[in-house]
Write a protein that holds these residues in place. Structure first.
Motif, PDB file in Angstrom:
ATOM      1  N   GLN A 205      16.074   6.717  -3.325  1.00 13.12           N
ATOM      2  CA  GLN A 205      16.055   6.763  -1.742  1.00 13.12           C
ATOM      3  C   GLN A 205      15.620   8.136  -1.256  1.00 13.12           C
ATOM      4  OE1 GLN A 205      19.811   6.340   0.481  1.00 13.12           O
ATOM      5  NE2 GLN A 205      20.371   5.505  -1.361  1.00 13.12           N
ATOM      6  N   LEU A 206      15.742   9.192  -2.130  1.00 16.05           N
ATOM      7  CA  LEU A 206      15.456  10.452  -1.784  1.00 16.05           C
ATOM      8  C   LEU A 206      14.028  10.823  -1.284  1.00 16.05           C
ATOM      9  CD1 LEU A 206      16.789  13.393  -1.175  1.00 16.05           C
ATOM     10  CD2 LEU A 206      16.319  13.969  -3.492  1.00 16.05           C
ATOM     11  N   LYS A 207      13.306  10.217  -2.007  1.00 20.35           N
ATOM     12  CA  LYS A 207      11.801  10.844  -2.250  1.00 20.35           C
ATOM     13  C   LYS A 207      10.912   9.727  -1.781  1.00 20.35           C
ATOM     14  CE  LYS A 207      12.585  14.504  -5.422  1.00 20.35           C
ATOM     15  NZ  LYS A 207      12.145  15.057  -6.802  1.00 20.35           N
ATOM     16  N   THR A 208      11.372   8.770  -1.161  1.00 22.34           N
ATOM     17  CA  THR A 208      10.305   7.393  -0.951  1.00 22.34           C
ATOM     18  C   THR A 208       9.265   7.843  -0.024  1.00 22.34           C
ATOM     19  OG1 THR A 208      11.779   6.789   0.758  1.00 22.34           O
ATOM     20  CG2 THR A 208      12.130   5.676  -1.129  1.00 22.34           C
ATOM     21  N   GLY A 209       9.669   8.609   1.197  1.00 16.33           N
ATOM     22  CA  GLY A 209       8.587   9.256   2.037  1.00 16.33           C
ATOM     23  C   GLY A 209       7.707   9.978   1.300  1.00 16.33           C
ATOM     24  N   LEU A 210       8.176  10.996   0.566  1.00 14.88           N
ATOM     25  CA  LEU A 210       7.282  11.879  -0.337  1.00 14.88           C
ATOM     26  C   LEU A 210       6.327  11.125  -1.210  1.00 14.88           C
ATOM     27  CD1 LEU A 210       6.849  14.885  -0.753  1.00 14.88           C
ATOM     28  CD2 LEU A 210       8.561  14.841  -2.669  1.00 14.88           C
ATOM     29  N   LEU A 211       6.880   9.976  -1.837  1.00 15.46           N
ATOM     30  CA  LEU A 211       5.962   9.405  -2.689  1.00 15.46           C
ATOM     31  C   LEU A 211       4.660   8.701  -1.969  1.00 15.46           C
ATOM     32  CD1 LEU A 211       5.675   8.127  -5.524  1.00 15.46           C
ATOM     33  CD2 LEU A 211       6.670   6.025  -4.578  1.00 15.46           C
ATOM     34  N   ARG A 212       4.953   8.401  -0.721  1.00 13.20           N
ATOM     35  CA  ARG A 212       4.047   7.754   0.109  1.00 13.20           C
ATOM     36  C   ARG A 212       2.848   8.733   0.452  1.00 13.20           C
ATOM     37  NH1 ARG A 212       8.151   4.558   2.103  1.00 13.20           N
ATOM     38  NH2 ARG A 212       8.498   6.064   3.836  1.00 13.20           N
ATOM     39  N   GLN A 213       3.419   9.867   0.450  1.00  7.81           N
ATOM     40  CA  GLN A 213       2.507  11.046   0.961  1.00  7.81           C
ATOM     41  C   GLN A 213       1.566  11.601  -0.336  1.00  7.81           C
ATOM     42  OE1 GLN A 213       4.416  14.617   2.619  1.00  7.81           O
ATOM     43  NE2 GLN A 213       6.207  13.143   3.659  1.00  7.81           N
ATOM     44  N   VAL A 214       2.185  11.547  -1.411  1.00  7.40           N
ATOM     45  CA  VAL A 214       1.430  12.138  -2.713  1.00  7.40           C
ATOM     46  C   VAL A 214       0.992  11.131  -3.535  1.00  7.40           C
ATOM     47  CG1 VAL A 214       3.105  14.111  -2.611  1.00  7.40           C
ATOM     48  CG2 VAL A 214       3.540  12.428  -4.128  1.00  7.40           C
ATOM     49  N   LYS A 215       1.117   9.938  -3.603  1.00  7.95           N
ATOM     50  CA  LYS A 215       0.862   9.037  -4.654  1.00  7.95           C
ATOM     51  C   LYS A 215      -0.548   8.502  -4.182  1.00  7.95           C
ATOM     52  CE  LYS A 215       2.237   6.781  -8.454  1.00  7.95           C
ATOM     53  NZ  LYS A 215       2.667   7.605  -9.579  1.00  7.95           N
ATOM     54  N   ASP A 216      -1.314   8.142  -5.311  1.00  7.79           N
ATOM     55  CA  ASP A 216      -2.602   7.805  -5.083  1.00  7.79           C
ATOM     56  C   ASP A 216      -2.844   6.335  -4.463  1.00  7.79           C
ATOM     57  OD1 ASP A 216      -5.792   7.370  -5.695  1.00  7.79           O
ATOM     58  OD2 ASP A 216      -4.811   5.885  -6.704  1.00  7.79           O
ATOM     59  N   PRO A 217      -3.407   6.210  -3.081  1.00 13.43           N
ATOM     60  CA  PRO A 217      -3.508   4.869  -2.476  1.00 13.43           C
ATOM     61  C   PRO A 217      -3.515   3.578  -3.416  1.00 13.43           C
ATOM     62  CG  PRO A 217      -4.610   6.335  -1.278  1.00 13.43           C
ATOM     63  CD  PRO A 217      -4.389   6.912  -2.585  1.00 13.43           C
ATOM     64  N   VAL A 218      -4.344   3.655  -4.699  1.00 13.16           N
ATOM     65  CA  VAL A 218      -4.583   2.730  -5.445  1.00 13.16           C
ATOM     66  C   VAL A 218      -3.497   2.364  -6.184  1.00 13.16           C
ATOM     67  CG1 VAL A 218      -5.979   1.663  -7.077  1.00 13.16           C
ATOM     68  CG2 VAL A 218      -7.257   2.772  -5.322  1.00 13.16           C
ATOM     69  N   ALA A 219      -2.828   3.634  -6.483  1.00  9.14           N
ATOM     70  CA  ALA A 219      -1.525   3.319  -7.479  1.00  9.14           C
ATOM     71  C   ALA A 219      -0.460   2.730  -6.736  1.00  9.14           C
ATOM     72  CB  ALA A 219      -1.235   4.669  -8.063  1.00  9.14           C
ATOM     73  N   LEU A 220      -0.234   3.241  -5.503  1.00  8.34           N
ATOM     74  CA  LEU A 220       0.724   2.718  -4.490  1.00  8.34           C
ATOM     75  C   LEU A 220       0.398   0.949  -4.224  1.00  8.34           C
ATOM     76  CD1 LEU A 220       1.473   4.972  -1.633  1.00  8.34           C
ATOM     77  CD2 LEU A 220       2.997   4.209  -3.138  1.00  8.34           C
ATOM     78  N   LYS A 221      -0.742   0.678  -4.298  1.00  8.05           N
ATOM     79  CA  LYS A 221      -1.135  -0.708  -4.047  1.00  8.05           C
ATOM     80  C   LYS A 221      -0.589  -1.662  -5.204  1.00  8.05           C
ATOM     81  CE  LYS A 221      -5.017  -3.803  -2.675  1.00  8.05           C
ATOM     82  NZ  LYS A 221      -6.624  -3.774  -2.283  1.00  8.05           N
ATOM     83  N   MET A 222      -0.995  -0.879  -6.323  1.00 11.25           N
ATOM     84  CA  MET A 222      -0.547  -1.792  -7.618  1.00 11.25           C
ATOM     85  C   MET A 222       0.828  -1.934  -7.794  1.00 11.25           C
ATOM     86  SD  MET A 222      -3.325   0.231 -10.022  1.00 11.25           S
ATOM     87  CE  MET A 222      -2.906  -0.619 -11.330  1.00 11.25           C
ATOM     88  N   MET A 223       1.466  -0.832  -7.239  1.00  7.89           N
ATOM     89  CA  MET A 223       2.846  -0.788  -7.735  1.00  7.89           C
ATOM     90  C   MET A 223       3.618  -1.879  -6.779  1.00  7.89           C
ATOM     91  SD  MET A 223       3.666   3.279  -7.749  1.00  7.89           S
ATOM     92  CE  MET A 223       5.563   3.084  -7.733  1.00  7.89           C
ATOM     93  N   LYS A 224       3.141  -1.887  -5.303  1.00  6.04           N
ATOM     94  CA  LYS A 224       3.707  -2.965  -4.425  1.00  6.04           C
ATOM     95  C   LYS A 224       3.149  -4.370  -4.953  1.00  6.04           C
ATOM     96  CE  LYS A 224       3.420   0.038  -0.379  1.00  6.04           C
ATOM     97  NZ  LYS A 224       2.559   0.391   0.774  1.00  6.04           N
TER      98      LYS A 224
END
Length: 470
Positions: free
Chosen positions: A432-451
């Protein structure tokens, strides 16, 4: 409407019995208080299943009713992935799922229940005449389920890899209570997606790991360990190149440490004496594991070559077990001692190995511009590019005021990490510490796949809400 504690606790008792549920606030303290004490949310209850079938029963109930579940192993995580975010969750502790299902030394693997501690896993491997080469400071408390859930690293990733690379298969209870039976011992299996690798490192957001098949490796005949004085991280990097060329994969550890970490430990009497040969700004703790039938003396020869080239100015080669243990204690206590020096801003980051000196130089300079008198204490696994880039408060500063400005320090350090092509989480995870940071730095396509994966495996969002993806 969320269920109340008065509704949740009786339902859990019916599933697990009186001894399988902790519901009193005081008795839950050890489950909701995490090591760094950053997160302070209560849980509705703690469930303590004794069997995989009981884990399934809890998950079937939670999925049907819509109760949020926080999987927990040894509660040693450093990013809050194992404790509640909202206060309406039930913690499911796997601490009672302990046991050995199979050990096959000849084939090089063992299958353990996920509540087995990492230290116990080492002892089980040792009894079989083998080793499980994953070592972390919290191994006496950390459990296999959590080690895999966070894809833990440690001091021997250089040669043996992290938890994912040391795992052949897992068994996991999914969000709906079904069980994934993936305890394969196969080294090769190309029958579709690698679901094991998906669950390892998922921090309990996709399923609850209940058992794992882990690699066993031959024990080395001996260890050769040295604490070496180097002028700078750049010199340490050159030394690593030299030693790796000479020792290959037998160079199993290469740790960078600053002088300030030794001074802290001596000041607070965490070590009885200085284990180094002489004072210098930087040190390297290097270790070669000599395989069976291998020749000893390789470390001495490498150190002599480094001394001749000027990469090493002084050093100590451990001649006894106690000397080796003292060197490793000084390394393992680098993080803990900072709490005795006051507040500490911590970063678990990685960059390409060749960029480590630049990371330390630029990151330290940037942090000093933000906080006058800040004390950088960067240390860690230079051989795999993972540096614990920590900063102790200025001497005589107010700890709370220092931590109030942590975001500014984080911003400049993470900016350097990203510019160098690195990661903002090397081995501790997101939690829970780095959830906001992950959204900032992760590739949008990678985030979409993870979701999409999260939605497919946990459509109701009951597993570890507020973690990783937020």
């Amino acid at each position: 409407m969320p269920l109340s504690r008065d509704q949740i606790v009786p339902a859990l008792i019916q599933l697990l019995g009186e001894n399988g549920v902790v519901s009193e606030t005081g008795e839950m303290a050890g489950y909701i208080s995490e090591p760094r004490r950053r997160f302070h949310k209560q849980a509705m209850a703690v469930a303590l299943p004794r069997t995989v079938a009981e884990v399934q029963a809890v998950m079937e109930w939670a999925n049907e009713i819509g109760v949020h579940i926080v999987p927990q192993a040894g509660n040693t995580g450093l990013v809050g992935g194992q404790v509640p975010v909202f206060g309406d969750e039930v913690i499911v502790s796997i601490s009672r799922l302990k046991g050995v299902r199979n050990v096959d030394a000849a084939a090089g693997h063992m299958t353990l229940d996920a509540g087995t501690t990492l230290q116990e896993a080492h002892e089980i491997a040792e009894e079989a005449g083998m080793m499980f080469p994953l070592y972390i400071a919290s191994q006496g408390s950390a459990r296999i389920g959590g080690v895999l859930g966070s894809n833990a690293g440690g001091v021997q990733v250089l040669s043996y890899g992290n938890a994912r690379e040391l795992c052949l298969g897992v068994e996991a209870v999914m969000a709906d209570g079904s069980i994934y039976k993936g305890l394969s011992a196969l080294r090769k299996d190309n029958t579709g997606y690698d679901l094991k690798d998906l669950l390892v490192g998922s921090e309990g957001t996709l399923g609850i790991i209940t058992a794992a098949t882990l690699k066993l490796l031959p024990k080395p005949d001996a260890h050769e360990t040295a604490l070496l004085n180097v002028e700078s991280p750049a010199a340490a990097l050159e030394l690593f190149t030299l030693m790796r060329a000479r020792a290959g994969n037998t160079l199993t550890a290469f740790e960078l440490m600053p002088r300030i970490g030794f001074d802290f430990q001596l000041k607070h009497k965490m070590i009885s004496h200085d284990p180094s040969a002489a004072i210098s700004d930087w040190y390297v703790l290097a270790e070669i594991s000599v395989p069976k039938g291998g020749q000893t003396g390789g470390l001495s020869q490498a150190v002599e070559a480094a001394y001749e080239t000027g990469l090493v100015s002084n050093g100590v080669i451990a001649e006894t077990l106690s000397q080796r243990e003292m060197m490793w204690a000084a390394r393992e206590q680098m993080s803990e001692v900072q709490s005795r020096e006051g507040a500490s801003i911590k970063h678990d980051v990685s960059v390409p190995v060749a960029a480590v000196p630049e990371l330390i130089a630029r990151g330290s300079m940037a942090a000093r511009k933000v906080v006058d008198g800040i004390r950088p204490v960067p240390f860690g696994h230079l051989g795999d590019g993972n540096i614990h880039f920590n900063f102790s408060q200025p001497e005589d500063a107010d700890g709370k005021a220092f931590m109030a400005g942590a975001d500014a320090v984080h911003n400049v350090v993470y900016s350097v990490v990203r510019e160098l092509g690195g990661s903002v989480s090397a081995e501790h995870g997101i939690g829970q510490l780095k959830t906001g940071l992950l959204r900032q730095v992760k590739d949008p396509v990678a985030l979409k796949m993870m979701k999409a994966i999260k939605s497919a495996l946990d459509p109701k969002g009951i597993l570890n809400p507020g973690k990783v993806l937020g």
